[in-house]
Design a protein around this motif. Sequence first.
Motif, PDB file in Angstrom:
ATOM      1  N   LEU A 162     -90.230 -36.997  54.769  1.00  0.00           N
ATOM      2  CA  LEU A 162     -90.834 -36.452  53.551  1.00  0.00           C
ATOM      3  C   LEU A 162     -90.402 -37.233  52.317  1.00  0.00           C
ATOM      4  N   CYS A 163     -89.092 -37.444  52.185  1.00  0.00           N
ATOM      5  CA  CYS A 163     -88.574 -38.121  50.993  1.00  0.00           C
ATOM      6  C   CYS A 163     -88.953 -39.599  50.976  1.00  0.00           C
ATOM      7  N   GLY A 164     -88.883 -40.256  52.128  1.00  0.00           N
ATOM      8  CA  GLY A 164     -89.231 -41.668  52.189  1.00  0.00           C
ATOM      9  C   GLY A 164     -90.692 -41.917  51.868  1.00  0.00           C
ATOM     10  N   GLY A 165     -91.578 -41.072  52.399  1.00  0.00           N
ATOM     11  CA  GLY A 165     -92.999 -41.227  52.102  1.00  0.00           C
ATOM     12  C   GLY A 165     -93.286 -41.089  50.622  1.00  0.00           C
ATOM     13  N   ALA A 166     -92.645 -40.097  49.975  1.00  0.00           N
ATOM     14  CA  ALA A 166     -92.851 -39.894  48.541  1.00  0.00           C
ATOM     15  C   ALA A 166     -92.290 -41.062  47.734  1.00  0.00           C
ATOM     16  N   ALA A 167     -91.074 -41.506  48.084  1.00  0.00           N
ATOM     17  CA  ALA A 167     -90.450 -42.605  47.349  1.00  0.00           C
ATOM     18  C   ALA A 167     -91.232 -43.905  47.538  1.00  0.00           C
ATOM     19  N   GLY A 168     -91.701 -44.156  48.769  1.00  0.00           N
ATOM     20  CA  GLY A 168     -92.468 -45.365  49.025  1.00  0.00           C
ATOM     21  C   GLY A 168     -93.773 -45.400  48.256  1.00  0.00           C
ATOM     22  N   GLN A 180     -80.760 -37.374  40.824  1.00  0.00           N
ATOM     23  CA  GLN A 180     -81.486 -37.350  39.558  1.00  0.00           C
ATOM     24  C   GLN A 180     -82.400 -38.567  39.428  1.00  0.00           C
ATOM     25  N   ALA A 181     -81.908 -39.727  39.886  1.00  0.00           N
ATOM     26  CA  ALA A 181     -82.750 -40.927  39.845  1.00  0.00           C
ATOM     27  C   ALA A 181     -83.970 -40.763  40.749  1.00  0.00           C
ATOM     28  N   PHE A 182     -83.766 -40.136  41.903  1.00  0.00           N
ATOM     29  CA  PHE A 182     -84.879 -39.917  42.827  1.00  0.00           C
ATOM     30  C   PHE A 182     -85.911 -38.984  42.188  1.00  0.00           C
ATOM     31  N   GLY A 230     -86.257 -38.354  38.973  1.00  0.00           N
ATOM     32  CA  GLY A 230     -86.845 -39.038  37.833  1.00  0.00           C
ATOM     33  C   GLY A 230     -87.897 -40.054  38.237  1.00  0.00           C
ATOM     34  N   GLY A 231     -87.655 -40.750  39.348  1.00  0.00           N
ATOM     35  CA  GLY A 231     -88.636 -41.725  39.825  1.00  0.00           C
ATOM     36  C   GLY A 231     -89.931 -41.067  40.252  1.00  0.00           C
ATOM     37  N   LEU A 232     -89.820 -39.954  40.981  1.00  0.00           N
ATOM     38  CA  LEU A 232     -91.022 -39.218  41.377  1.00  0.00           C
ATOM     39  C   LEU A 232     -91.761 -38.678  40.158  1.00  0.00           C
ATOM     40  N   SER A 233     -91.017 -38.233  39.146  1.00  0.00           N
ATOM     41  CA  SER A 233     -91.643 -37.722  37.929  1.00  0.00           C
ATOM     42  C   SER A 233     -92.352 -38.837  37.171  1.00  0.00           C
ATOM     43  N   LEU A 234     -91.805 -40.064  37.253  1.00  0.00           N
ATOM     44  CA  LEU A 234     -92.476 -41.205  36.631  1.00  0.00           C
ATOM     45  C   LEU A 234     -93.854 -41.418  37.260  1.00  0.00           C
ATOM     46  N   ALA A 235     -93.935 -41.244  38.589  1.00  0.00           N
ATOM     47  CA  ALA A 235     -95.230 -41.355  39.258  1.00  0.00           C
ATOM     48  C   ALA A 235     -96.173 -40.255  38.772  1.00  0.00           C
ATOM     49  N   SER A 236     -95.640 -39.049  38.521  1.00  0.00           N
ATOM     50  CA  SER A 236     -96.464 -37.960  37.997  1.00  0.00           C
ATOM     51  C   SER A 236     -96.954 -38.276  36.592  1.00  0.00           C
ATOM     52  N   LEU A 237     -96.088 -38.900  35.773  1.00  0.00           N
ATOM     53  CA  LEU A 237     -96.508 -39.333  34.440  1.00  0.00           C
ATOM     54  C   LEU A 237     -97.652 -40.336  34.532  1.00  0.00           C
ATOM     55  N   ASP A 238     -97.540 -41.252  35.481  1.00  0.00           N
ATOM     56  CA  ASP A 238     -98.596 -42.239  35.697  1.00  0.00           C
ATOM     57  C   ASP A 238     -99.917 -41.535  35.998  1.00  0.00           C
ATOM     58  N   THR A 239     -99.860 -40.558  36.905  1.00  0.00           N
ATOM     59  CA  THR A 239    -101.073 -39.813  37.263  1.00  0.00           C
ATOM     60  C   THR A 239    -101.640 -39.067  36.063  1.00  0.00           C
ATOM     61  N   LEU A 240    -100.758 -38.425  35.273  1.00  0.00           N
ATOM     62  CA  LEU A 240    -101.199 -37.627  34.132  1.00  0.00           C
ATOM     63  C   LEU A 240    -101.883 -38.497  33.078  1.00  0.00           C
ATOM     64  N   TYR A 241    -101.276 -39.630  32.750  1.00  0.00           N
ATOM     65  CA  TYR A 241    -101.850 -40.459  31.694  1.00  0.00           C
ATOM     66  C   TYR A 241    -103.051 -41.252  32.183  1.00  0.00           C
ATOM     67  N   THR A 242    -103.103 -41.565  33.466  1.00  0.00           N
ATOM     68  CA  THR A 242    -104.332 -42.142  34.009  1.00  0.00           C
ATOM     69  C   THR A 242    -105.469 -41.134  33.878  1.00  0.00           C
ATOM     70  N   ARG A 243    -105.150 -39.861  34.155  1.00  0.00           N
ATOM     71  CA  ARG A 243    -106.156 -38.803  34.016  1.00  0.00           C
ATOM     72  C   ARG A 243    -106.638 -38.694  32.572  1.00  0.00           C
ATOM     73  N   SER A 244    -105.729 -38.909  31.608  1.00  0.00           N
ATOM     74  CA  SER A 244    -106.131 -38.804  30.200  1.00  0.00           C
ATOM     75  C   SER A 244    -107.140 -39.890  29.842  1.00  0.00           C
ATOM     76  N   ILE A 245    -106.913 -41.137  30.321  1.00  0.00           N
ATOM     77  CA  ILE A 245    -107.865 -42.217  30.047  1.00  0.00           C
ATOM     78  C   ILE A 245    -109.185 -41.957  30.765  1.00  0.00           C
ATOM     79  N   VAL A 246    -109.096 -41.517  32.010  1.00  0.00           N
ATOM     80  CA  VAL A 246    -110.308 -41.230  32.785  1.00  0.00           C
ATOM     81  C   VAL A 246    -111.106 -40.111  32.110  1.00  0.00           C
ATOM     82  N   SER A 247    -110.407 -39.120  31.554  1.00  0.00           N
ATOM     83  CA  SER A 247    -111.089 -38.020  30.879  1.00  0.00           C
ATOM     84  C   SER A 247    -111.911 -38.526  29.691  1.00  0.00           C
ATOM     85  N   GLY A 248    -111.323 -39.434  28.903  1.00  0.00           N
ATOM     86  CA  GLY A 248    -112.075 -40.020  27.797  1.00  0.00           C
ATOM     87  C   GLY A 248    -113.237 -40.863  28.285  1.00  0.00           C
ATOM     88  N   ALA A 249    -113.011 -41.602  29.381  1.00  0.00           N
ATOM     89  CA  ALA A 249    -114.083 -42.428  29.943  1.00  0.00           C
ATOM     90  C   ALA A 249    -115.239 -41.572  30.451  1.00  0.00           C
TER      91      ALA A 249
END
Length: 831
Positions: free
Chosen positions: A557-563, A24-26, A28-47
């Motif tokens: 696969l998992c190590g590349g994503a986690a890294g 679950q931590a793994f 959740g960590g990958l999903s945190l990276a997806s959140l980062d991408t999503l909210y970066t996209r939101s700022i870029v969209s306004g820009a």
Amino acid sequence: MRQSPFLLRLELLIGSLAILILAQAFNGGLSLASLDTLYTRSIVSGARVVGNDLVLKLEGAVRFGKSIESFYGMPKVLAGVHKDMPELSGVYVAMPDGAVVHSLNPDQTGTTLADLAGTDAAHAFNETTSDEPVVLAHASRHIVLFPIRGPDKSLAGMLALAFPDAVVDQRIEQGLVTNLRMLAISTGAAALLLALGLFSFLRIRPDGSFSRVRLYVVLLVALGGAQIFYSASNITFFREQYLDISHTAAKKLTALVERDIEGLLDKGVAIDKLRRIETSLSHIVHATPEVRDIAVLGIDSRVLNLADGDGAVTDPQRLAAATQVERGYAVTLPLERQDKGGEVSEGFIQVRLSKAAIAAAIREIILDAATVAVIAILFLVEMSILFMIYAHKAAARRPAASNAPEATAGGPSLYGVIRPVAFLFLFAIDMSLSFIPLRMEELYAPMLGLSKDIILGLPISVEMGAAGLVVALSGPWIDKRGWLEPFVTGLVLCAVGYFFSGAAGTAVQFIAARGFVGLGYGLGLMATQGFVIANTGPEEKARGITHMFAGVYAGSLCGGAAGAMLAQRLGYGPVFYVASVILVLVVLCAVLFLRGSARSKAPANQPQPAPAQPERLPNHQDRPALSLRGLLRFMTNRDVFALAMLSILPSALVLIGFLNYLLPIYLKRTGATQSDIGRILMIYGVCLIYVAPFIGRLVDESNRKRLYITLSGIIGAAGMLVYYVWGGLPAAAAAVLLLGVSASFGFASQNAYALNLRITRELGESTAIGLTNAVERLGQVLGPLMFGWVIAVAGLQHGVTFTGVGYLALTILFIVIARETRTMNRVSASE
């Protein structure tokens, strides 16, 4: 002391809860990276909205002969941009050479975009590149670059909007509460299911044994259910967030257009006399993919002006349908004129969102979330395999379990314990997979008169070269001393290399550190194969090797994503240190739990039917010393030569040349996103993880190893030939799938074929495998060069087709030259 069933169940529960929390931590960590991408996209969209608005004004001024450098009133204009988007920390207007001539902060005027946004900023655009904004990350900021075009489409300047990473972090914190709530709910429910399953559904017999099937069911329902529920919740959450982002951007865009049109109305222009306004509106739509069209409506809601990305819309049917809007996909604001008596309503401005464009973006988000789920499930599967080994050993510790076959941990499947070890080994090794050249770029310094591109590739080249060297030389050590010594030595070298990779302050130090990693990687990988060879009989070798490689590819696969996730949050240096710590932990686990098999041979309980006249083979003491003559005799053997040059070498050429070199280039040319490229490449890894072990069993049970090598070549050639009749993304996916199946057959059958040869056992199995692996490494080095040459001569589509034909021809030649071998039982040294 006899262990009670309750204590055994409690031990299993604690172990399974540990796996649940890790998985679950793994995820959740990958999903945190997806959140980062999503909210970066939101700022870029306004820009993009405010940036495109300013670019249109600047391009209009350039068309009328005004100079960007001496643009009147620019400080007020830039202040207006900052007012429209307060998140911005910098607004810069630069000349084509990157020199900043206007800035929100006057002190930064006279600097360059390279200083403010990184070296890539000055070369982001030219006369041939598209007008799409470019997003760069530099010095804890994101910078959105826009080209400013002159009348002849030449580059007249650049606009840069910068916002700090802290803005993204603030938005992540808002979404993180919802995400963590879903994670907690799914984890709590899974923990409850584990407790109920282990204490109610799992039956423990008096001898301490239990049903593996029932334990698998409990793990599948609880752990798998938690992953699926959390991933499905993420998909719904990300979809809602993106719709909200799109709607917010549309509101901002509508407000800007409203302000411009109301400026014209205040000057006395009647709303039904807005001539040529469609041209400006069309430029706005063209620069904003989420927008379908923009309409100016009269006070009676009649369409006065309508424009889409192609220009003005005059078709009566489309004009009539322009007012038909779906809820949530349009933003409408009133247009008002200032009058002595106050504001007078003149009509409306309407921005309709493109349902197709938003659906495509949401589909991309769903695919990204699904990719995260697949990677997390791969991690869960490998951890569950490790847990099953632990559970088996826990049951075996019971005194009454010695006579229970199900409770024993050894036996013919002893080779299975290496899979989780290989998984953790490659998990650590490939944590840096996505950013080695990027780290090298940070340390870049000219050396030896080489170009920058070559220097950036040196760490990988040195690492692969060192790995290839040690692969060829490690076989005799493994044959003589067993697998554990070289394995521990290899992982220690890797750990040292990763530690100094993080500590390196110069390019030379970093390259040297990667050389240590390469030496350790090659030695560790060969040692894991040595473990399989030492702990399998002739009927299990292909199965054992493919099982081990399944762990290798899952770890990669998992190590590349986690890294990548950790690097995005912590930077590159800490990831190297984390990998070093994991490698040390793997060494400790191997020494503590696997030292009993350090010099083990094929399991004693493996059936060994003696032939009528047993074939006496030399043992380690009887085998003659390794010599150049022996190596030449081995490599020039008819069957070895056919295997190495007509199967192993061409398959390595095709796999690495196509997957690592050609495929990313081809897909980029067809417009595929980086996520699409990553997902398609994952097909290959998934085949090696789940298809290869099944094929390994088929190869083990068959005496016709040559048949499976032939199938591997034919299927691989078919993967190349699909380009003759098919193209685009589907052809790429089909080719990768076929190459994955081809490699599944190849890895299992090539090693099994080599190990069944008498000359292999005379030379030494690990030595022989080391030599064939060296041939494979040669193919991996030459693959990109060969594909580059073929495509330069024949073009992409024909070049790939010709390569497929050549691969098929070599496979046919292999059938002609190579002889079929029959499975030959190994004879113990005591005979």
